[in-house]
Design an enzyme around this catalytic site. Structure first.
Site, short mmCIF file in Angstrom:
data_model
loop_
_atom_site.label_atom_id
_atom_site.label_comp_id
_atom_site.label_asym_id
_atom_site.label_seq_id
_atom_site.Cartn_x
_atom_site.Cartn_y
_atom_site.Cartn_z
CD GLU A 36 -2.61 -1.14 2.65
OE1 GLU A 36 -3.47 -0.26 2.81
OE2 GLU A 36 -2.32 -1.99 3.52
NE ARG A 262 3.96 -7.98 11.09
CZ ARG A 262 3.29 -6.85 10.94
NH1 ARG A 262 1.97 -6.85 10.97
NH2 ARG A 262 3.93 -5.71 10.76
CE LYS A 272 3.24 0.48 4.88
NZ LYS A 272 2.50 0.48 3.60
#
Length: 558
Positions: A36, A262, A272
């Site tokens: 993104e 992850r 983020k």
């Protein structure tokens, strides 16, 4: 890779791919990296980049770079540009042109219409809060929206009104009609389109409705012919929706989703939202602050693509969540820089020495190896004179036990030059040592005569020839291993006040006059450093990448 060639699998995803190829489910492997564009990439993304692009390379396939740009209010061209730069810097290239989910907006819209026509989607006027109330819980089923049974014709008309901009934001949304009693909450009629009257960085004002990530993701994979859609474990619960949409739409191919754990590092945050908060509230100087776990921050700090790729190989690819010690990342960069960085001398906190028996104005040049183990890096010339500088920490008036540096009445070797002896200490009015009067032994040039004893070796620079520079000593941004563990405090409470120490009086050997931003060195005995983008010929700026060894465990008493 030819069809008959076997590649040894190195993780469970490669095992799956190997079996798929052997059973001829696919002619070739196609993966994708779909960030993104709402922030800068961080070290966690590096693991995904290495896995997706590395898998394509390993199996002679293709990897697409596709921006998941379905939320224009939080996205920008700045983020797009930074992501493109980061992927290339890590050493990877994507197949064809950069792709955008927005490239497929018309096709995604047509498929949403298809779902409505099949009675599998409806326009819902519940508010976000009402939708949450209707959704149910993990132990209780949800209940149907009062708008769920609208006719196909009414839904088509309302969806067209949404698309035409006739309806305000938040007034309605398009939901997939699946099962409000499903055990997996993601299947309880998820929103697949919402109204956003926002300018889009790629499509401008062409659209005022935008697909959800869950709706756009799988269908974009299908459009691109992705065979293995590799993502992190938080999307595992979304896989049934991914598959439901693929099964109920006339997509050109059927990709499969696979999840891996992850990357979580201690002494770090990778959200983020939290990284953006650090930037917005100026706790750091920007997304590329060398203390940030962003790829651009690591690059500015002096990390190399090879070290990051090696680190990702070291931690492996599994389905087990866990926290990786940041010391592993630091070990990877030490190993790379130790093998490839030329050596130099830089005195960070200078203490002046006058060699009383060296002729004033006389100068010598010594030739030292640029690297002790790699002759291909050549040599460097360093200047020597009557006035030199050493580290303040390399002198003690009274030598403690096992002291291997300079002390009053003791001798020490200057790296590549002479042995000197401290004869006298000069102090200022506050009692601080400001200069040492020493003598040098001409017979010790380059080496000790047989039987000669010097108390260790220290680095130095010529006080008159050395270059003024600023040195930024970077350390871990947080002072505790898990800055998010204590729910009664915020992660900002654990910012490390010593994460940046700026030294403005440092002096470097003259051979560094022509350095360029990004150049890397081992400052002998002090650590690995790189030239910062702020550096100028008249004022060099060096960032400490990492210390010579892991001193953090000692500091923390581990």
């Amino acid at each position: 890779m030819s069809k008959n060639e076997t590649v040894k699998p190195t993780n469970f995803i490669h095992q799956i791919i190997e079996q798929d190829l052997q059973e001829q489910r696919h002619d070739r492997v196609v993966t994708r990296f779909p960030p993104e564009p709402n922030g800068y990439l961080h070290i966690g993304h590096a693991k995904s980049i290495c896995l997706n692009f590395g898998t394509a390379v390993k199996y002679a396939g293709e990897c697409n770079l596709r921006f998941d740009d379905t939320n224009p209010e939080k996205e920008s061209q700045e983020y797009i540009d930074s992501i493109i730069e980061d992927v290339r810097w890590l050493g990877f290239e994507w197949a064809g042109e950069v792709r955008y989910t927005s490239d497929y907006f018309q096709q995604l819209y047509d498929w949403a219409v298809h779902l409505i026509q099949q009675g599998l989607a409806y326009v819902d006027h519940l508010s976000a809060e009402e939708m949450r109330q209707y959704r149910g819980t993990l132990t209780e089923p949800g209940k149907n929206s009062p708008y769920r049974e609208r006719s196909v014709e009414e839904n088509l008309a309302l969806f067209e009104q949404m698309k035409s901009g006739d309806l305000p934001e938040g007034s309605c949304s398009l939901r997939a009609k699946i099962d409000m009693a499903a055990a997996n909450i993601n299947l309880r009629d998820p929103v697949i389109y919402r109204i956003r009257h926002a300018h889009h960085h790629q499509t401008g004002n062409d659209w005022c409705i935008y697909p959800s990530y869950d709706f756009a993701h799988g269908q974009s994979d299908a459009i691109e012919g992705v065979t293995h859609s590799i993502c992190t474990l938080e999307f595992e619960d979304h896989r049934p929706l991914y598959e439901w949409l693929i099964q109920n739409l006339p997509v050109p191919c059927v990709p499969k989703q696979y999840e891996f754990s992850r990357l979580e590092l201690n002494y770090t945050v990778t959200s983020k939202r939290k990284l953006k908060q650090l930037v917005d509230e100026q706790h750091v100087s920007g997304w590329n602050d060398p203390r940030m776990p962003t790829i651009s921050g690591l690059r500015r700090r002096g990390y190399t693509p090879a070290a990051i790729r090696q680190f990702c190989d070291m931690i492996g690819v599994t389905r087990s969540n866990g926290v990786v010690d940041v010391a592993m990342l630091e070990a990877a960069i030490r190993e790379d820089l130790d093998a490839n960085s030329p050596r130099a001398m830089c005195v960070l906190r200078p203490l002046k020495i006058t060699l009383t028996n060296y002729v004033e104005g006389e100068e010598e040049w010594f030739e030292l190896p640029a690297h002790p183990k790699d002759d291909s890096l050549g040599s460097r010339r360093v200047s020597f004179g009557r006035h030199i500088l050493i580290e303040q920490e390399d002198f003690e008036e009274v030598a403690p036990k096992k002291w291997k540096r300079l002390a009053t009445g003791e001798a020490v070797r200057l790296r590549g030059a002479y042995v000197i002896r401290c004869e006298e200490v000069i102090k200022n009015a506050e009692g601080e040592v400001v200069e040492l009067l020493c003598t040098y032994d001409p017979a010790t040039k380059g080496a000790n005569p047989e039987g000669y004893k010097a108390n260790g070796v220290i680095h130095w620079v010529n006080a008159e020839r050395s270059l003024p520079c600023e040195v930024r000593l970077y350390d871990r941004l947080f002072s505790v291993a898990d800055p998010e563990a204590d729910k009664t405090r915020t992660f900002l409470d654990y910012l490390n006040p010593e994460s940046l120490v700026t030294l403005t009086e440092a002096r470097a050997e003259p051979g560094l006059a022509a350095v360029a931003a990004g150049d890397k060195f081992q400052f002998e005995r002090m650590g690995y450093f790189c030239v910062d983008s702020d550096s100028r010929p008249e004022r060099l700026v060096f960032n400490r990448t990492v210390t010579l060894r892991d001193s953090w465990a000692k500091i923390q008493g581990q």
